[in-house]
Write an enzyme that holds these catalytic residues in place. Structure first.
Site, short mmCIF file in Angstrom:
data_model
loop_
_atom_site.label_atom_id
_atom_site.label_comp_id
_atom_site.label_asym_id
_atom_site.label_seq_id
_atom_site.Cartn_x
_atom_site.Cartn_y
_atom_site.Cartn_z
N GLU A 129 -8.31 24.93 3.62
CA GLU A 129 -7.32 24.09 2.93
C GLU A 129 -7.97 23.12 1.94
O GLU A 129 -7.34 22.67 1.00
CB GLU A 129 -6.45 23.32 3.94
CG GLU A 129 -7.14 22.22 4.75
CD GLU A 129 -7.78 22.71 6.05
OE1 GLU A 129 -8.11 23.91 6.14
OE2 GLU A 129 -7.97 21.89 6.97
N GLY A 133 0.79 5.51 -3.81
CA GLY A 133 0.36 6.73 -4.50
C GLY A 133 -0.55 6.44 -5.68
O GLY A 133 -0.48 7.13 -6.70
N LYS A 134 -1.41 5.45 -5.51
CA LYS A 134 -2.41 5.18 -6.58
C LYS A 134 -3.30 6.39 -6.79
O LYS A 134 -3.67 6.72 -7.91
CB LYS A 134 -3.34 4.04 -6.15
CG LYS A 134 -2.81 2.68 -6.38
CD LYS A 134 -3.92 1.66 -6.27
CE LYS A 134 -4.74 1.74 -5.02
NZ LYS A 134 -4.34 1.00 -3.87
N GLU A 178 -10.70 -8.46 1.71
CA GLU A 178 -11.84 -7.53 1.68
C GLU A 178 -11.99 -6.81 0.34
O GLU A 178 -13.04 -6.26 0.04
CB GLU A 178 -11.73 -6.53 2.83
CG GLU A 178 -10.42 -5.78 2.82
CD GLU A 178 -10.24 -4.91 4.07
OE1 GLU A 178 -11.02 -5.06 5.02
OE2 GLU A 178 -9.32 -4.07 4.05
N LYS A 227 11.05 -7.39 -19.63
CA LYS A 227 10.77 -8.52 -18.75
C LYS A 227 9.35 -8.43 -18.19
O LYS A 227 8.58 -9.39 -18.22
CB LYS A 227 11.79 -8.48 -17.60
CG LYS A 227 11.92 -9.77 -16.85
CD LYS A 227 13.17 -9.71 -16.01
CE LYS A 227 13.19 -10.80 -14.98
NZ LYS A 227 14.28 -10.61 -14.01
N GLU A 241 -14.99 21.38 25.13
CA GLU A 241 -14.49 20.09 24.65
C GLU A 241 -13.36 19.59 25.55
O GLU A 241 -13.22 18.40 25.77
CB GLU A 241 -13.97 20.25 23.20
CG GLU A 241 -13.39 18.96 22.62
CD GLU A 241 -12.87 19.10 21.18
OE1 GLU A 241 -12.88 20.22 20.62
OE2 GLU A 241 -12.45 18.07 20.62
N HIS A 290 -12.50 25.10 7.10
CA HIS A 290 -11.24 24.53 6.61
C HIS A 290 -10.95 25.01 5.18
O HIS A 290 -11.28 24.33 4.22
CB HIS A 290 -11.33 23.00 6.60
CG HIS A 290 -11.33 22.39 7.96
ND1 HIS A 290 -10.17 22.06 8.63
CD2 HIS A 290 -12.35 22.04 8.77
CE1 HIS A 290 -10.48 21.53 9.80
NE2 HIS A 290 -11.80 21.50 9.92
N ASP A 330 -5.84 -8.70 -1.02
CA ASP A 330 -6.59 -8.46 0.23
C ASP A 330 -7.95 -9.16 0.13
O ASP A 330 -8.64 -9.01 -0.89
CB ASP A 330 -6.89 -6.96 0.44
CG ASP A 330 -5.63 -6.13 0.65
OD1 ASP A 330 -4.58 -6.74 0.88
OD2 ASP A 330 -5.73 -4.90 0.57
N CYS A 363 -9.96 26.07 12.08
CA CYS A 363 -10.89 25.31 12.90
C CYS A 363 -10.42 25.29 14.36
O CYS A 363 -10.55 26.30 15.04
CB CYS A 363 -11.08 23.91 12.32
SG CYS A 363 -12.66 23.21 12.81
N LEU A 419 -2.63 9.51 -6.32
CA LEU A 419 -1.91 10.54 -7.07
C LEU A 419 -1.84 10.18 -8.54
O LEU A 419 -2.00 11.03 -9.42
CB LEU A 419 -0.49 10.62 -6.54
CG LEU A 419 -0.17 11.74 -5.61
CD1 LEU A 419 1.29 11.67 -5.21
CD2 LEU A 419 -0.46 13.06 -6.29
N SER A 472 0.85 -1.19 0.00
CA SER A 472 0.00 0.00 0.00
C SER A 472 0.89 1.24 0.00
O SER A 472 2.12 1.13 0.01
CB SER A 472 -0.92 -0.02 1.21
OG SER A 472 -0.14 -0.08 2.38
N1 GLN Z 1 -12.49 19.77 17.95
C1 GLN Z 1 -13.03 20.98 17.46
C2 GLN Z 1 -14.53 20.88 17.22
O1 GLN Z 1 -15.07 19.82 17.12
C3 GLN Z 1 -12.33 21.42 16.19
C4 GLN Z 1 -12.54 20.50 15.05
C5 GLN Z 1 -11.57 20.72 13.92
O2 GLN Z 1 -10.55 21.36 14.10
N2 GLN Z 1 -11.83 20.13 12.77
O3 GLN Z 1 -15.19 21.89 17.13
#
Ligand code: GLN
Length: 536
Positions: A509, A15-16, A149, A223, A405, A507, A147, A381, A18, A12
């Site tokens: 990103e 990088g399949k 599964e 080969k 939390e 997020h 595998d 976040c 990718l 595993s």
């Molecule tokens: N643990 C935090 C929440 O649930 C932040 C979650 C996160 O950073 N994705 O709000």
């Protein structure tokens, strides 16, 4: 409509994903509409309930699906927008089959792996085909051939290819050709065996992509060609990249994979024009500027836990022709050695998302260091939540301020659960997930960076900023630059009297691409560059 199935052999982590994404890039640049899909043989319904140690990052889609991180590659490398249809797990397949059984859809029948489970898998390929109307569907099968599964998935794609007929579906097998130091040679035997394993199931690959550390010479290609029953031009070298994963499409193009795929699938298309991609690569490999940015997290030792964050930082760099070197910093180390030891000399500090208490005080120390030393800060976040906790404790003087939390009895719960989250007891897919609108405040840095007043960003969290503290924060200089349109949820915060201090409850990103760096990452790396230049 044409179908490409990508399987993996030997080990595993080859990088399949990718490879699938890079092939998608090439086909898109040949003018084809591409859709990518991942099948994961594990029994979890989705990876949302798995630890990063098990699975790496959980990649979130607009529709709130929590998916495999390979889908992140798919979105970054192509223009496809993915939905929950694009990631299928055994868990989902069995859930559907068992629901059908209870509803009586198979009344009178014995429910079996073949045909009921395999039919459900084939359905998902068709569903995606219908839903996207793409010219080519690329389906990656997770795991490794052999595998237990994975067997129903391999049987399903074998049947599917048979049903659509030759010229409409091909199999691409990504395998490993290890270099054995003692012998000074690359070895093809594992590849031969994994292809033999596939043939046992009734699948003969059309193309064999060989992941290797050293170049595959002609003799080795011959080969593999001979023993795996493919023409020599279908033995493809995919060497470890020298600099960045964004080299992979060009590598595959040099090996003429896209040409071969189009020939096998009878797709008449012009060659891919990859000049824009080459320019991106130039900026990644030989940038004019460089900065060093610290990412302070909890799974720093893992390659994949913050995948999209690392990628988005490099995209932010592309926007400024600036290479981003990432210092990966374990938050607990900051607790042990203090922020100065680990954070001095950084041009920017980023705290990504996270769950659980470990390292939380280290993250808070990192925020304080960034705020007080005027080092650019980006919080994502949990990174926004710790920024609020830090501000409450050290600017507002609210001792013991925390998120419920981590400290349910805190005297100052600046981060807390909303009522609707309080009722929830089930863990799978119950967070605040997916794309949500965010309204930006006029005149803020966020609004300026986005160049817009309403944006959509992806979420994955339970806890929120506690509005009881809004006024106190604002009076002390915090600006809530992004709110949910009803004004109830804090989505973005910033400190205007700081060179760059910005954090989001969402997020960003997940929405960054090399050719479309996310505005917040662009802004952050720009600020880090300025910080570096000023320091000189
Ligand atoms: N643990 C935090 C929440 O649930 C932040 C979650 C996160 O950073 N994705 O709000």
């Amino acid at each position: 409509m044409k179908f490409i199935f990508i399987t993996g052999g030997v080990i595993s982590s080859l990088g399949k994903g990718l490879t699938a994404a890079a092939l998608g890039t090439l086909l898109e640049n040949r003018g084809l509409r591409v859709a990518l899909q991942k099948f994961d043989p594990y029994l979890n319904v989705d990876p949302g309930t798995m630890s990063p140690y098990q699975h790496g990052e959980v990649y979130v889609l607009d529709d709130g699906a929590e998916t495999d991180l390979d889908l992140g590659h798919y979105e970054r490398f192509t223009h496809t927008k993915l939905t929950r249809l694009n990631n299928l797990t055994s868990g989902q397949v069995y859930q559907t089959v068992l629901n059908n059984e209870r509803e009586g859809k198979y009344l009178g029948k014995t429910v079996q792996v073949i045909p009921h489970v395999t039919d459900e898998i084939k359905n998902r390929i068709r569903l995606l085909a219908e839903h996207t109307g793409a010219d080519v569907i690329i389906t990656e099968i997770g795991g490794t051939t052999g595998d237990i599964e994975g067997l129903p998935f391999l049987e399903a794609i074998r049947e599917f290819a048979h049903e659509v007929g030759p010229g409409n579906a091909i199999f691409m097998h990504v395998t490993y050709v290890p270099f054995i130091k003692a012998a000074g040679e690359l070895k093809t035997k594992p590849t031969q065996q994994s292809v033999a394993k596939l043939r046992e199931i009734g699948i003969t690959p059309h193309i064999i992509v060989c992941r290797c550390e050293r170049p595959l010479d002609k003799e080795l290609r011959q080969k593999i060609s001979m023993f795996c029953n493919v023409p020599v031009e279908a033995v493809v070298e995919e060497k470890d990249v020298d600099h960045t994963i964004y080299e992979v499409p060009l590598m595959l193009q040099r090996e003429r994979v896209d040409e071969l795929v189009c020939r096998l699938l009878r797709l008449d298309t012009p060659p891919a024009n990859m000049s824009h991609w080459q320019e991106i690569l130039r900026k990644l490999i030989a940038p004019q500027h460089r900065v060093r940015i610290g990412v302070v997290g909890k799974y720093i030792g893992l390659q994949d836990a913050y995948k999209s964050v690392y990628e988005a930082l490099s995209h932010g760099g592309i926007a400024h022709d600036c290479g981003v070197e990432i210092a990966r910093i374990e938050a607990e180390e900051i607790e042990k050695h203090g922020p100065e030891a680990l954070l001095k000399d950084l041009a920017g500090i980023l705290v990504p998302g996270g769950f659980g208490e470990r390292g939380i005080e280290g993250k808070i120390l990192a925020v304080r260091y960034a705020r007080e030393r005027r080092i650019p800060y980006l919080g994502l976040c949990l990174g926004m939540q710790v920024a609020c906790i830090e501000f409450a404790r050290h600017v507002l003087g609210l001792d013991g301020a925390h998120s419920t939390e981590f400290d349910p009895d805190t005297p100052h719960p600046v981060i807390a659960l909303l009522d609707e989250q309080r009722q929830i007891t089930r863990k799978g897919g119950t967070m605040r997930l997916g794309a949500q609108p965010c309204q930006l405040k006029v005149g803020t840095r966020a609004a300026q960076l986005y160049g817009a007043f309403l944006v959509q960003e992806r979420h994955r969290h339970r806890y929120e900023f506690n509005n009881a503290y809004r006024e106190a924060f604002e009076q002390a200089g915090m600006v809530f630059s992004g709110l949910s349109p009803d004004g109830k949820l804090v989505e973005l915060i910033e400190l205007p009297d700081h060179p760059f201090f910005l954090a989001s409850q969402f997020h960003p990103e997940f929405l960054s691409k090399p050719h479309q760096p996310h505005p917040l990452f662009r802004g952050f790396v720009g600020a880090a560059l300025l910080h570096t230049q000023k320091g000189r």
